[in-house]
Design an enzyme around this catalytic site. Structure first.
Site, PDB file in Angstrom:
ATOM      1  N   GLU A  76      13.240   4.967  -5.690  1.00 50.98           N
ATOM      2  CA  GLU A  76      12.040   5.280  -4.924  1.00 50.98           C
ATOM      3  C   GLU A  76      12.028   4.504  -3.614  1.00 50.98           C
ATOM      4  O   GLU A  76      11.743   5.048  -2.543  1.00 50.98           O
ATOM      5  CB  GLU A  76      10.772   4.925  -5.721  1.00 50.98           C
ATOM      6  CG  GLU A  76      10.676   5.583  -7.082  1.00 50.98           C
ATOM      7  CD  GLU A  76      11.266   4.765  -8.221  1.00 50.98           C
ATOM      8  OE1 GLU A  76      10.765   4.907  -9.345  1.00 50.98           O
ATOM      9  OE2 GLU A  76      12.228   3.999  -8.007  1.00 50.98           O
ATOM     10  N   CYS A 103       7.737  -0.469  -7.270  1.00 47.93           N
ATOM     11  CA  CYS A 103       7.935   0.809  -6.593  1.00 47.93           C
ATOM     12  C   CYS A 103       6.610   1.538  -6.400  1.00 47.93           C
ATOM     13  O   CYS A 103       6.388   2.173  -5.371  1.00 47.93           O
ATOM     14  CB  CYS A 103       8.938   1.673  -7.341  1.00 47.93           C
ATOM     15  SG  CYS A 103      10.632   1.057  -7.185  1.00 47.93           S
TER      16      CYS A 103
END
Length: 121
Positions: A76, A103
């Site tokens: 991500e 993330c």
């Protein structure tokens, strides 16, 4: 989601292969990423990651990344870094697994509007 799955296969993480694809509001691919070491650094699969050298008995899945360090940048985060804020703001992120707390924070800071992963409700 299929593109994210292809990106996951590129991962150099010894514990988890995760891929991510960031698309714009109009459903165009902006960037992609996968779990792996920063550019120019040794890969996890080559034994460079302290977390990756430990078994799942020693470090269970989902264990705190601050307590058990990992050298990789997550999928991500790699997708967000490559896109830049002007491209991420309001976008959609498809990822092959649920984002971790770090993330999730990066996703929120990037202004991403929607995150989807398999099995999410």
């Amino acid at each position: 989601m299929q593109v994210a799955a292809v990106m996951a296969r590129r991962s150099t993480c010894s514990r988890r292969q995760v891929g991510a694809v960031l698309v714009s509001k109009d459903n165009r691919i902006i960037s992609s990423g996968y779990n792996g070491s920063p550019p120019g650094q040794p890969h996890c699969i080559d034994g460079a990651c302290p977390r990756g050298r430990l078994s799942y008995d020693e470090v269970p899945a989902g264990a705190d990344y601050n307590a058990f360090p990992c050298i990789a940048c997550h999928a991500e985060l790699n997708a967000i870094i490559r896109a830049g804020y002007s491209a991420t703001n309001g976008g959609i992120l498809y990822v092959t697994d649920e984002p971790c707390l770090q993330c999730s924070n990066a996703i929120e800071a990037a202004g991403i509007a929607v995150v989807q992963w398999p099995g999410m409700e």
